[in-house]
Design a protein around this motif. Structure first.
Motif, mmCIF file in Angstrom:
data_model
loop_
_atom_site.group_PDB
_atom_site.id
_atom_site.type_symbol
_atom_site.label_atom_id
_atom_site.label_comp_id
_atom_site.label_asym_id
_atom_site.label_seq_id
_atom_site.Cartn_x
_atom_site.Cartn_y
_atom_site.Cartn_z
ATOM 1 N N MET A 250 0.843 -1.211 0.151
ATOM 2 C CA MET A 250 -0.105 -0.053 -0.083
ATOM 3 C C MET A 250 0.839 1.330 -0.101
ATOM 4 O O MET A 250 0.471 2.376 -0.767
ATOM 5 C CB MET A 250 -1.078 -0.023 1.277
ATOM 6 C CG MET A 250 -2.036 1.191 1.159
ATOM 7 S SD MET A 250 -3.168 1.219 2.845
ATOM 8 C CE MET A 250 -1.816 1.134 3.999
ATOM 9 N N GLY A 251 1.984 1.282 0.693
ATOM 10 C CA GLY A 251 2.912 2.369 0.542
ATOM 11 C C GLY A 251 3.583 2.599 -0.569
ATOM 12 O O GLY A 251 3.506 3.847 -1.201
ATOM 13 N N MET A 252 4.021 1.643 -1.361
ATOM 14 C CA MET A 252 4.496 1.619 -2.462
ATOM 15 C C MET A 252 3.382 2.194 -3.638
ATOM 16 O O MET A 252 3.786 3.333 -4.613
ATOM 17 C CB MET A 252 5.006 0.326 -3.157
ATOM 18 C CG MET A 252 6.180 -0.073 -2.372
ATOM 19 S SD MET A 252 6.607 -1.768 -2.793
ATOM 20 C CE MET A 252 7.261 -1.674 -4.442
ATOM 21 N N ASP A 253 2.133 1.869 -3.556
ATOM 22 C CA ASP A 253 1.212 2.264 -4.451
ATOM 23 C C ASP A 253 0.819 3.773 -3.954
ATOM 24 O O ASP A 253 0.526 4.609 -5.198
ATOM 25 C CB ASP A 253 -0.180 1.539 -4.200
ATOM 26 C CG ASP A 253 -0.026 0.239 -4.687
ATOM 27 O OD1 ASP A 253 0.687 -0.151 -5.729
ATOM 28 O OD2 ASP A 253 -1.323 -0.835 -4.351
ATOM 29 N N LEU A 261 -0.284 11.953 -9.901
ATOM 30 C CA LEU A 261 -1.366 12.676 -9.636
ATOM 31 C C LEU A 261 -1.474 13.593 -10.955
ATOM 32 O O LEU A 261 -2.579 13.897 -11.494
ATOM 33 C CB LEU A 261 -1.327 13.364 -8.489
ATOM 34 C CG LEU A 261 -1.878 12.678 -7.283
ATOM 35 C CD1 LEU A 261 -1.612 13.563 -6.095
ATOM 36 C CD2 LEU A 261 -3.219 12.412 -7.403
ATOM 37 N N ASP A 262 -0.576 14.099 -11.332
ATOM 38 C CA ASP A 262 -0.417 15.333 -12.488
ATOM 39 C C ASP A 262 -0.441 14.775 -13.902
ATOM 40 O O ASP A 262 -0.944 15.039 -14.839
ATOM 41 C CB ASP A 262 0.672 16.328 -12.297
ATOM 42 C CG ASP A 262 0.562 17.257 -10.883
ATOM 43 O OD1 ASP A 262 -0.790 17.323 -10.745
ATOM 44 O OD2 ASP A 262 1.494 17.577 -10.280
ATOM 45 N N LYS A 263 0.352 13.596 -14.064
ATOM 46 C CA LYS A 263 0.872 13.106 -15.410
ATOM 47 C C LYS A 263 -0.437 11.992 -15.971
ATOM 48 O O LYS A 263 -1.027 12.173 -16.942
ATOM 49 C CB LYS A 263 1.800 12.117 -15.230
ATOM 50 C CG LYS A 263 3.214 13.061 -14.932
ATOM 51 C CD LYS A 263 4.475 12.034 -15.118
ATOM 52 C CE LYS A 263 5.685 12.911 -14.759
ATOM 53 N NZ LYS A 263 6.966 12.041 -14.557
ATOM 54 N N ASP A 264 -0.981 11.465 -14.913
ATOM 55 C CA ASP A 264 -2.147 10.288 -15.330
ATOM 56 C C ASP A 264 -3.223 10.023 -14.131
ATOM 57 O O ASP A 264 -3.182 9.350 -13.300
ATOM 58 C CB ASP A 264 -1.212 9.188 -15.639
ATOM 59 C CG ASP A 264 -2.397 8.079 -16.448
ATOM 60 O OD1 ASP A 264 -3.624 8.171 -16.352
ATOM 61 O OD2 ASP A 264 -1.860 6.921 -16.866
ATOM 62 N N PRO A 265 -4.081 11.112 -14.064
ATOM 63 C CA PRO A 265 -5.111 10.979 -12.813
ATOM 64 C C PRO A 265 -5.668 9.810 -12.880
ATOM 65 O O PRO A 265 -6.072 9.385 -11.960
ATOM 66 C CB PRO A 265 -5.865 12.179 -13.267
ATOM 67 C CG PRO A 265 -5.089 13.310 -14.158
ATOM 68 C CD PRO A 265 -4.169 12.325 -14.963
ATOM 69 N N ALA A 266 -5.971 9.234 -14.205
ATOM 70 C CA ALA A 266 -6.907 8.006 -14.336
ATOM 71 C C ALA A 266 -6.210 6.753 -13.664
ATOM 72 O O ALA A 266 -6.744 5.986 -12.680
ATOM 73 C CB ALA A 266 -7.400 7.622 -15.431
ATOM 74 N N LYS A 267 -4.937 6.787 -13.888
ATOM 75 C CA LYS A 267 -4.119 5.580 -13.247
ATOM 76 C C LYS A 267 -3.749 5.837 -11.871
ATOM 77 O O LYS A 267 -4.003 4.921 -10.961
ATOM 78 C CB LYS A 267 -2.795 5.540 -13.997
ATOM 79 C CG LYS A 267 -1.747 4.508 -13.340
ATOM 80 C CD LYS A 267 -2.356 3.139 -13.990
ATOM 81 C CE LYS A 267 -1.460 2.048 -13.453
ATOM 82 N NZ LYS A 267 -1.994 0.892 -13.735
ATOM 83 N N ALA A 268 -3.728 7.065 -11.255
ATOM 84 C CA ALA A 268 -3.493 7.459 -10.195
ATOM 85 C C ALA A 268 -4.938 6.892 -9.197
ATOM 86 O O ALA A 268 -4.522 6.297 -8.074
ATOM 87 C CB ALA A 268 -3.254 8.861 -9.790
#
Length: 422
Positions: A250-253, A261-268
C-alpha cells in the motif's frame, strides 16, 4: 508443649492443658465410629466392583473417606500447625462410573487413606483418647477418695489403677495415685500432637509422590512455555506474510500515486482504489490475528459469551448452556476458550455429527466444561491427537480432560480446571 508454653504463666499452661483435653475428648468421641463405618463400607464396596455394583457405590464412599481425611488435615494445621500434604489425582465429575472408579483405585493417595483408616481405629484412637484420660482419670480417683468408694463397695470393692479400693484407707491411696497421675497432665498437649504426627506419617503424601507431582507440573509448565514460543513465532509469521506485506504494498502504491497525480490522474485513481482495498484487507487480517490471540468478546464479555459466539459461527446446530456466577482469571478463561474452540472444530471436521451440546458451569471450586456431539465416536486422547494438545494446555492449570467416545457415539469430552470466580 514447646518452650514458650513451658515458660508461660500457670493460668496459660492450665488453659493449654484443658484445651488439649477437650479437643482429645471431642475428637475421640466421633473419630472411632466414623472410621469404622467408612472403612467397613468402603472395603465392602470395593469387593463388589468386579460384579458392577461397586462401580456406583465406591466413588461416593471414597469421596467421603477423603473428606474425613481432609477434616483431620485441617484440625492438625489449625490446632498444632502440623501440615499434612495430599496429592490426590483430579477426576472429572462428569466421567463415567467405570472411569471414575478405575481412576480412584489407581490413585496411591486413595489406598493411603484406607490404610490410615485402619491405623486411626487402633493406635490413632489410643493417642487421641489418652490426653482426655490424663485429665479425667485423676478426677475419678479424687471422687473415689471423697466417698464414691462406698456405693462401689457393694460390688466387692473397686479397682482404681492397681489400687483395690475396699475402705477409706485404700480410697485415700487411690486419691494419692490420682494426685501422682495429675502430675502427668501437662503432657496431654504432647500426646495430642503425637496423634497428629502419627496421622501425618500415615496419611501424608510420600516424598516420591510429591516429587512425581512436581515433575508433572514442571512438564506442563514447560509445555506452556513451548506453546507460547510457538504462538509468538506464528504471530510473527502471520504479521510478516500478511498485514505487513499488504501495508508495504500500500505504501508503494501511494508513492506511485503521488507521482502520477499530475501526469495520469486515471491511473492514480486506480492505484488509490487498490491501496484502499489493501488497507481493508490488512485490517481484516489484523482483526483475525487479534481474535486468534485473545478474542475481544472473551476480554469484554467473559467465557460464557465467547463460547456462545463460537457456537454461532459453526455450521452445525449447537446448544450452549452457561452457569457462571463470575469470571475466572484471564489465563484460565483463555485456556478454556481455546480448548472449547479446538473441540468444536474437531467435532465439525471429524465426528460426522449434526448436533453439538456445550455445558459450562462452575461448582466446588472447579470450572467444568462438557462438549458432546452425536457423531460416530471413536475419539481418543492418544499421543499426537488434538485432544492430547488440549490436555497439555489444561495441565498448565492443573486441569484434567476425560473422553468418553464409544464406537457409534456419542462423544463426550469433559474438562475441569480448578479456579475461583471473581
Amino acid at each position: 508443649m514447646n518452650t514458650t508454653t513451658k515458660n508461660a504463666p500457670l493460668a496459660t499452661r492450665t488453659r493449654v492443658v484443658l484445651l488439649a483435653g477437650v479437643r482429645s475428648l471431642g475428637l475421640s468421641l466421633w473419630m472411632l465410629p466414623v472410621a469404622v463405618l467408612c472403612s467397613t463400607l468402603t472395603l465392602v464396596s470395593i469387593s463388589l466392583v468386579p460384579i458392577g455394583i461397586g462401580v456406583f457405590t465406591t466413588p461416593p464412599l471414597l469421596g467421603a473417606v477423603r473428606k474425613f481425611a481432609d477434616v483431620r488435615r485441617r484440625l492438625a494445621a489449625q490446632w498444632y500447625g502440623i501440615r499434612i500434604p495430599s496429592a490426590y489425582q483430579p477426576i472429572p465429575q462428569n466421567a463415567t462410573p467405570w472411569t471414575r472408579t478405575s481412576t480412584l483405585l489407581r490413585d496411591p493417595a486413595v489406598w493411603r487413606d484406607l490404610r490410615w483408616l485402619q491405623v486411626d481405629m487402633t493406635a490413632g484412637y489410643v493417642t487421641a483418647l489418652l490426653p482426655a484420660l490424663l485429665l479425667l482419670y485423676p478426677l475419678e480417683g479424687f471422687a473415689v477418695a471423697a466417698g464414691l468408694w462406698r456405693p462401689l463397695s457393694r460390688f466387692g470393692g473397686y479397682w482404681y489403677g492397681f489400687v483395690h479400693v475396699t475402705g477409706q484407707g485404700s480410697a485415700l491411696a487411690a486419691g494419692a495415685l490420682a494426685a501422682a497421675l495429675l502430675l502427668l497432665t501437662p503432657f496431654a498437649p504432647r500426646l495430642l500432637t503425637a496423634h497428629f504426627r502419627l496421622t501425618r506419617a500415615v496419611l501424608g503424601a510420600s516424598q516420591a509422590e510429591l516429587a512425581e507431582r512436581v515433575r508433572v507440573l514442571t512438564e506442563t509448565r514447560r509445555d506452556a512455555v513451548d506453546t507460547s514460543a510457538a504462538e509468538l513465532r506464528r504471530i510473527e509469521r502471520d504479521l510478516h506474510d500478511g498485514a505487513q506485506a499488504r501495508l508495504v504494498a500500500m505504501g508503494m502504491d501511494l508513492g506511485t500515486v503521488e507521482m502520477l497525480l499530475d501526469k495520469d490522474p486515471a491511473k492514480a485513481r486506480q492505484l488509490l482504489a487498490q491501496a484502499r482495498q489493501s488497507s481493508a484487507d490488512a485490517l481484516t487480517e489484523l482483526r483475525d490475528l487479534v481474535r486468534g490471540i485473545h478474542p475481544p468478546v472473551l476480554a469484554e464479555r467473559g467465557l460464557g459469551d465467547a463460547v456462545r459466539a463460537l457456537a454461532l459461527r459453526l455450521p452445525l446446530a449447537t446448544e450452549v448452556s452457561v452457569e457462571l456466577p463470575g469470571r475466572a482469571d484471564a489465563p484460565v478463561e483463555s485456556a478454556a476458550y481455546f480448548a472449547v474452540s479446538e473441540l468444536l472444530t474437531n467435532a465439525v471436521k471429524h465426528s460426522g455429527a449434526d448436533r453439538i451440546w456445550v455445558d459450562v458451569h462452575h461448582a466446588e471450586g472447579m470450572l467444568r466444561i462438557t462438549v458432546t456431539d452425536n457423531g460416530k465416536g471413536g475419539a481418543m486422547a492418544g499421543a499426537g491427537s488434538g485432544l492430547s494438545g488440549i490436555e497439555r494446555r489444561l495441565g498448565t492449570f492443573d486441569g484434567v480432560l476425560a473422553v468418553s467416545s464409544p464406537a457409534g457415539g456419542p462423544t463426550m469430552v469433559t474438562m475441569e480446571i480448578p479456579c475461583a470466580l471473581s
